[in-house]
Design a protein around this motif. Structure first.
Motif, PDB file in Angstrom:
ATOM      1  N   ILE A   1     -24.306 -20.456   9.932  1.00  0.00           N
ATOM      2  CA  ILE A   1     -24.535 -21.338   8.616  1.00  0.00           C
ATOM      3  C   ILE A   1     -24.541 -20.569   7.542  1.00  0.00           C
ATOM      4  O   ILE A   1     -25.631 -19.748   7.531  1.00  0.00           O
ATOM      5  CB  ILE A   1     -25.668 -22.184   9.249  1.00  0.00           C
ATOM      6  N   GLY A   2     -23.517 -20.565   6.752  1.00  0.00           N
ATOM      7  CA  GLY A   2     -23.461 -19.774   5.398  1.00  0.00           C
ATOM      8  C   GLY A   2     -22.723 -18.658   5.783  1.00  0.00           C
ATOM      9  O   GLY A   2     -23.147 -17.489   5.955  1.00  0.00           O
TER      10      GLY A   2
ATOM     11  N   GLY B   1     -20.979 -24.860   6.411  1.00  0.00           N
ATOM     12  CA  GLY B   1     -21.203 -24.867   4.906  1.00  0.00           C
ATOM     13  C   GLY B   1     -21.336 -26.160   4.332  1.00  0.00           C
ATOM     14  O   GLY B   1     -21.413 -27.210   4.909  1.00  0.00           O
ATOM     15  N   ARG B   2     -21.435 -26.004   2.828  1.00  0.00           N
ATOM     16  CA  ARG B   2     -21.480 -27.420   1.964  1.00  0.00           C
ATOM     17  C   ARG B   2     -20.367 -27.417   1.183  1.00  0.00           C
ATOM     18  O   ARG B   2     -19.990 -28.552   0.563  1.00  0.00           O
ATOM     19  CB  ARG B   2     -22.791 -27.120   1.174  1.00  0.00           C
ATOM     20  N   ARG B   3     -19.279 -26.212   1.004  1.00  0.00           N
ATOM     21  CA  ARG B   3     -18.161 -26.281   0.033  1.00  0.00           C
ATOM     22  C   ARG B   3     -17.069 -26.102   0.971  1.00  0.00           C
ATOM     23  O   ARG B   3     -16.960 -24.990   1.670  1.00  0.00           O
ATOM     24  CB  ARG B   3     -18.417 -25.526  -0.843  1.00  0.00           C
TER      25      ARG B   3
ATOM     26  N   THR C   1     -16.423 -26.483   9.663  1.00  0.00           N
ATOM     27  CA  THR C   1     -16.804 -28.117   9.178  1.00  0.00           C
ATOM     28  C   THR C   1     -17.959 -28.284   8.244  1.00  0.00           C
ATOM     29  O   THR C   1     -18.697 -27.177   8.104  1.00  0.00           O
ATOM     30  CB  THR C   1     -17.096 -28.653  10.727  1.00  0.00           C
ATOM     31  N   LEU C   2     -18.050 -29.157   7.509  1.00  0.00           N
ATOM     32  CA  LEU C   2     -19.073 -29.637   6.722  1.00  0.00           C
ATOM     33  C   LEU C   2     -20.060 -30.383   7.667  1.00  0.00           C
ATOM     34  O   LEU C   2     -21.338 -30.643   7.167  1.00  0.00           O
ATOM     35  CB  LEU C   2     -18.625 -30.532   5.637  1.00  0.00           C
ATOM     36  N   ASP C   3     -19.671 -30.751   8.793  1.00  0.00           N
ATOM     37  CA  ASP C   3     -20.603 -31.730   9.633  1.00  0.00           C
ATOM     38  C   ASP C   3     -21.326 -30.746  10.434  1.00  0.00           C
ATOM     39  O   ASP C   3     -20.903 -30.166  11.452  1.00  0.00           O
ATOM     40  CB  ASP C   3     -19.617 -32.653  10.452  1.00  0.00           C
ATOM     41  N   TRP C   4     -22.874 -31.013  10.325  1.00  0.00           N
ATOM     42  CA  TRP C   4     -23.524 -29.892  11.339  1.00  0.00           C
ATOM     43  C   TRP C   4     -23.522 -30.247  12.653  1.00  0.00           C
ATOM     44  O   TRP C   4     -23.479 -29.530  13.579  1.00  0.00           O
ATOM     45  CB  TRP C   4     -24.970 -29.879  10.689  1.00  0.00           C
TER      46      TRP C   4
ATOM     47  N   SER D   1     -27.472 -17.955   8.042  1.00  0.00           N
ATOM     48  CA  SER D   1     -27.230 -16.993   7.119  1.00  0.00           C
ATOM     49  C   SER D   1     -27.412 -17.479   5.832  1.00  0.00           C
ATOM     50  O   SER D   1     -26.561 -17.528   5.123  1.00  0.00           O
ATOM     51  CB  SER D   1     -25.704 -16.255   7.332  1.00  0.00           C
ATOM     52  N   THR D   2     -28.613 -17.961   5.631  1.00  0.00           N
ATOM     53  CA  THR D   2     -29.235 -18.702   4.320  1.00  0.00           C
ATOM     54  C   THR D   2     -30.029 -17.735   3.370  1.00  0.00           C
ATOM     55  O   THR D   2     -30.588 -16.784   4.304  1.00  0.00           O
ATOM     56  CB  THR D   2     -29.758 -20.132   4.595  1.00  0.00           C
TER      57      THR D   2
END
Length: 291
Positions: free
Chosen positions: A7-8, A34-36, A53-56, A69-70
């Motif tokens: 994640i990130g 991620g978000r983008r 994917t954007l879908d968690w 990894s945020t």
């Protein structure tokens, strides 16, 4: 083949993905979350992930290990968000450079989740001592962890089997793994990582102030200034949050530095006294770095 969700997928997460995927016999399949989309597409193009994917829920449902990894201030709330989508055997880890306060927040989240879901949810705090002042997967490097140290932290709630599995991932990426407790970790990194960033930012502000008085100042800036302030190009938002999270230990390191600077200031009338301090420092560096 173990499945890892990152994640990130930036410099740190992307470099981990690249390192694992570049092995002669890859043992892990990497999903980037991620978000983008543009950043995730770039991560795939650069070889940091196998898919994205954007879908968690979609990205996490098959993951054996999840690497958060945020920025450090988002780790605990990210853990809280992902728990409903994890399979029962999943292990969560992170890459944050502060451990004590973060693990305290994460343990609170996990305690509530265990009551709700009636199952154990392992978490292993990790901190790769590698990277640069740059950010983004475009600067990721599959060799960044070769010979680097990755610190894994254990507290009373950490499961040994989970630590071993996370350690195995980092060893596969080329790193050397050491294990310590979260508070000793934060004491050490406040001195060898967080304080240097504070110093670098401070030197830049001091040079800016002097340059306002005399515009020739900027023409004088050479190797020493550039070397010492390279890390001032780091993300200010991320480092402000790191300093806040580790403020207890960083306050101690700053106070110790002030005492040492005052000692050096008082010795400036004597070359011999100042030389003695500088020589001690030079020899200490050589011994610490084994050079």
């Amino acid at each position: 083949m173990k499945k890892i969700a990152i994640i990130g997928v930036g410099l740190i997460g992307g470099s981990l993905g690249m390192a694992l995927k570049s092995r002669e016999k890859p043992a892990y399949k990497i999903t980037g979350i991620g978000r983008r989309l543009d950043r995730l597409r770039l991560a795939k193009k650069l070889g940091a992930v196998d898919n994205y994917t954007l879908d968690w829920q979609e990205g996490l449902k098959r993951a054996d290990i999840v690497i958060v990894s945020t920025p450090v201030d988002l780790i605990a709330q990210t853990v809280k968000k992902i728990i409903p989508y994890l399979k029962e055997s999943a292990i969560i880890s992170d890459v944050g450079s502060v451990k004590g306060p973060v693990i305290k927040e994460v343990n609170k989240v996990l305690s509530e989740a265990r009551k709700k879901y009636k199952r154990s949810i392992p978490f292993v705090g990790a901190h790769p001592m590698a990277g640069s002042e740059k950010t983004g997967v475009q600067f990721a490097d599959k060799k960044i962890y070769n010979g680097a140290t990755v610190v894994l932290v254990k507290d009373a709630s950490t499961k040994k089997i989970a630590v071993n599995k996370i350690g195995k991932i980092w060893k596969a990426a080329g790193a050397n793994v050491i294990i310590t407790d979260p508070f000793m970790h934060d004491r050490i990194v406040s001195l060898i990582s967080h304080l240097p960033h504070v110093i670098a930012f401070s030197l830049c502000l001091m040079a800016k102030k002097l340059n306002k008085k005399d515009r020739k100042t900027s023409k004088f800036l050479a190797g020493s200034f550039k070397d010492l302030t390279r890390i001032a190009n780091s993300n200010p938002r991320d480092w402000a949050c790191i300093c806040k999270q580790n403020k207890k230990e960083l306050n101690i390191s700053i106070a110790d530095l002030v005492k040492l600077l005052l000692k050096i200031k008082s010795s400036l009338n004597s070359c011999k006294r100042t030389e003695k301090t500088f020589l001690e420092a030079k020899l200490a560096r050589q011994k610490l770095l084994n050079i």
